[in-house]
Design a protein around this motif. Sequence first.
Motif, short mmCIF file in Angstrom:
data_model
loop_
_atom_site.label_atom_id
_atom_site.label_comp_id
_atom_site.label_asym_id
_atom_site.label_seq_id
_atom_site.Cartn_x
_atom_site.Cartn_y
_atom_site.Cartn_z
N TRP A 1 0.97 -1.18 0.30
CA TRP A 1 -0.12 0.04 -0.16
C TRP A 1 0.78 1.19 0.23
O TRP A 1 1.96 1.40 0.48
CB TRP A 1 -0.93 0.20 1.29
N HIS B 1 -4.68 -3.00 -6.73
CA HIS B 1 -5.74 -2.18 -7.52
C HIS B 1 -5.24 -1.84 -9.05
O HIS B 1 -3.95 -1.74 -9.25
CB HIS B 1 -5.83 -0.60 -7.06
N MET C 1 -5.16 0.49 -11.63
CA MET C 1 -5.47 1.90 -11.68
C MET C 1 -5.18 2.73 -12.96
O MET C 1 -4.48 2.31 -13.69
CB MET C 1 -4.28 2.55 -10.82
N ARG D 1 -9.26 2.08 -9.28
CA ARG D 1 -9.17 3.28 -8.98
C ARG D 1 -8.70 4.10 -10.29
O ARG D 1 -7.95 3.80 -10.80
CB ARG D 1 -7.82 3.55 -8.01
N TYR E 1 -3.87 3.68 -1.96
CA TYR E 1 -3.46 2.82 -3.20
C TYR E 1 -2.88 1.48 -3.01
O TYR E 1 -1.70 1.77 -2.42
CB TYR E 1 -2.90 3.87 -4.45
#
Length: 234
Positions: free
Chosen positions: A28, A36, A38, A116, A32
């Motif tokens: 992380w 993810h 993204m 995201r 974020y």
Amino acid sequence: MGKQEEYQETETESNSSDDEEDEEPEKWKKHYSSKHRMLLVGEGDFSFSVSLARAFGSACNLVSTTVDTQDNIAKKYSNGVRNVRELEEKGGLVFYGVDAKEMREHFFLRTQRFDRIVYNFPHVGFLFPEASYCQIQLNKRLIKGYLSNAKVLLKQDKGEIHVTHKEGDPYDKWDLVKKAEKIGLGLHEIVPFSRRDYPGYENKRAHGSQSDAPFPLGVCSTYKFKPNHSSKFK
């Protein structure tokens, strides 16, 4: 148990163990995760994307875009080409000429859905004085276009659209939250933004003769939106 069955069971356990060992641990960086998928919009010199890629140890889940051409990146930013190269070496995808207001029509992006979608400091460039009505209207149009396009490209279950935005006048007049509400996005959270949280990230003016220079951030926040008004701020 026969030898063949015993062998198959042992092989299955071994394969399962190998899969677990091959699985990369989740990492992380603030909001974020390396897990993810993204989409990073309006990336300037791509230093924000690179900051995430270094934190994750990979850019395999990152898709980074800019409205600029590849040639313009080399002309405008001292580290732009180097950052793109690092992203691609880490497995990231980079696309040029992507207008945030039309990105759902992009040949690749329209086939994807993201956990995201992030746009840091959206701005059309200094066509008029910052606090003038015309400049504010142009930036509001950019915000509206980005949010409506991002909504289409978002995973609908747990996806979030992020906008990092300067606080105070005249930026409050962009009506960021109202624009989002009108297209069916609810405000999920507002969190303070600090450039120090993303080592290597350099916010750039991106326009004019000083495109490679930083601009003063002052107080700024990351606004997180989710579809269908799923918001604790309602």
